[in-house]
Design a protein around this motif. Sequence first.
Motif, short mmCIF file in Angstrom:
data_model
loop_
_atom_site.label_atom_id
_atom_site.label_comp_id
_atom_site.label_asym_id
_atom_site.label_seq_id
_atom_site.Cartn_x
_atom_site.Cartn_y
_atom_site.Cartn_z
N TYR A 121 -3.22 2.86 -2.62
CA TYR A 121 -2.72 4.14 -2.23
C TYR A 121 -3.28 5.04 -1.39
CZ TYR A 121 -4.53 6.63 -6.22
OH TYR A 121 -5.58 7.32 -6.99
N LEU A 122 -2.68 5.54 -0.30
CA LEU A 122 -3.29 6.33 0.66
C LEU A 122 -2.54 7.78 0.84
CD1 LEU A 122 -3.72 3.93 3.76
CD2 LEU A 122 -5.50 4.54 1.91
N ASP B 236 0.18 10.41 -9.26
CA ASP B 236 0.46 9.77 -10.55
C ASP B 236 1.41 8.59 -10.53
OD1 ASP B 236 -1.19 11.58 -11.73
OD2 ASP B 236 0.39 12.75 -12.71
N SER B 237 2.54 8.83 -9.67
CA SER B 237 3.43 7.74 -9.36
C SER B 237 2.70 6.68 -8.60
CB SER B 237 4.58 8.28 -8.63
OG SER B 237 5.23 9.25 -9.17
N ALA B 238 1.86 6.77 -7.88
CA ALA B 238 1.13 5.92 -6.82
C ALA B 238 0.14 4.95 -7.81
CB ALA B 238 0.28 6.48 -6.08
N ILE B 239 -0.31 5.82 -8.77
CA ILE B 239 -1.32 5.13 -9.90
C ILE B 239 -0.26 4.34 -10.66
CG2 ILE B 239 -2.59 5.48 -12.12
CD1 ILE B 239 -4.07 8.03 -10.42
N ILE C 256 1.00 -1.19 -0.15
CA ILE C 256 0.18 -0.12 0.23
C ILE C 256 0.78 1.40 0.02
CG2 ILE C 256 -1.86 1.22 1.29
CD1 ILE C 256 -2.56 -1.54 2.50
N PHE C 257 0.93 2.07 -0.98
CA PHE C 257 1.50 3.25 -1.18
C PHE C 257 0.85 4.43 -0.29
CE2 PHE C 257 3.57 1.37 -4.64
CZ PHE C 257 4.92 1.82 -4.67
N ILE C 258 1.94 5.35 0.34
CA ILE C 258 1.46 6.42 1.21
C ILE C 258 2.13 7.44 0.29
CG2 ILE C 258 1.82 7.37 3.25
CD1 ILE C 258 2.50 5.03 4.53
N THR C 259 1.41 8.56 -0.13
CA THR C 259 2.06 9.76 -0.99
C THR C 259 1.16 11.00 -0.76
OG1 THR C 259 1.93 10.38 -3.16
CG2 THR C 259 0.02 8.92 -2.62
N MET C 260 1.89 11.85 -0.83
CA MET C 260 1.33 13.17 -1.01
C MET C 260 0.28 13.43 -2.13
SD MET C 260 2.64 14.70 1.88
CE MET C 260 2.35 16.35 1.84
N THR C 261 -0.38 14.23 -2.18
CA THR C 261 -1.49 14.51 -3.25
C THR C 261 -0.65 14.72 -4.48
OG1 THR C 261 -3.19 15.43 -1.91
CG2 THR C 261 -3.42 15.76 -4.13
#
Length: 478
Positions: A100-101, A87-90, A78-83
């Motif tokens: 992703y969260l 695109d990288s999480a997708i 599960i990816f944790i990302t800033m808004t």
Amino acid sequence: MAHLLLIDDDTALIPEQVRQAFPAPENQVEIAGAGAEGLARARAAPPDVILLDLRLPDQSGLDVFLELRQLDARIPVIFITMTTGADSAIEAMKQGAFDYLFKPLDLRQLKAVVGEALKVARRMREPAVIAETATDSDGEGVIVGNCPAMREVYKAVGRVASQNVPVLIAGESGTGKELVARAIYQHGPRARAPFLALNCAAIPEALLESELFGHEKGAFTGADRRRIGKFEQVNGGTLFLDELGDMPLALQAKILRLIQDQQFERVGGAETIRTDVRLIAATHRDLKVWSAEGKFRADLYYRLSVFTITLPPLRERGDDLPELIAHYVRRFSRELGREVSSVDPESMQRLRNYDWPGNVRELQSVLKQALLRASGKSLLPSFLPDFDARPIKEPAPGNVDLDLQAFIQQRLTPDAHDLYALAHARLDRYLLAQTLEFTGGNQHRAARLLGLARQTLRVKLRELGLRVGHTIGADEDE
């Protein structure tokens, strides 16, 4: 107990949130501040689920993810990302990430997503093994039974597991179709790749297409971000679609195209997505009859039915029932903290006299209820819940007792499953029997009264175990 690995260089807020959502000692949360450290920890002790930040001090989270996939593609990531990094999480989800969260983490969402990932991880890793006897293993994934019909199922699993073809698993609700699907997956060449299961009947029709194929941002009201569907998420692995017969006709066309070409479009999108997924489908419907009636696409049925495994209902499994009872009594006794090690002969007889319309799933529910009431080492008749333990016999149509209210009340328990299907089967048993009694056993007239195709009526009679002593031919109706 959940074993989580968090790979994130934030040493304060994010680790604290994860530990708050999954507290010790029930759960184990490991923290790695860099990609290399996270990979080392994953190699040393593979976790159940990995939470991975996209931005790490030594390398990108996407590069770490690709190495984790090489290590073990069955571990949900599960990816944790800033808004700004969505695109990288997708892109990572296209490669098989679980979800992703966004930071800051929403604890309720974190619990829900990780909880679902844990279920998926458990399904992939629990071995679906065939027990030679009931004492071989008491694990959840054990397939118990040695009746001739089940031996044919085992042979079929062995024949098709190594073949990269779709499989259709047919059988009544509660017969263990997902367990057989997992056995095919685990004995096949994609056993180290992801496995996901989806119940098509449990998802609203309006959401099912998005769940399977994903959607683009703005595709419909509430689509505030791009969503990656199950066919992208499980790329390279196996997708099990339970109750495929309940899928809308329009969506069946996209499933057919995916089987043929391994490509599709997201909802609201024009980009053609290519994937590599093995499809295993299951249904309690007679898809041949449904396709003849226009309720299921005939071309999709022919594609899926190249290899079909039919699971027998519990009432047709002969001496498997005592073996299954012994297996589940041992297993549930351990899970529920009971000391029950044997079944009283009178209790066994009551259980054997029941025709089990809900099959193995109903048997599990009855035994759990009994063990929760039990004391001592033997399962006595007084511990069994109230259920209609009528003898299995050829029922005369007029002797079928509806008693639907009591039937539903007895099964409204926290452990209940498939109550809707069970109640409808009960109603069908009564309605079909009464109609046949009214028509004197004439199936043609009965089908016309019920508004069913004649073949559908025959299938339902066979599924319900109703047999008619004499059937008047269609040419005798007048």
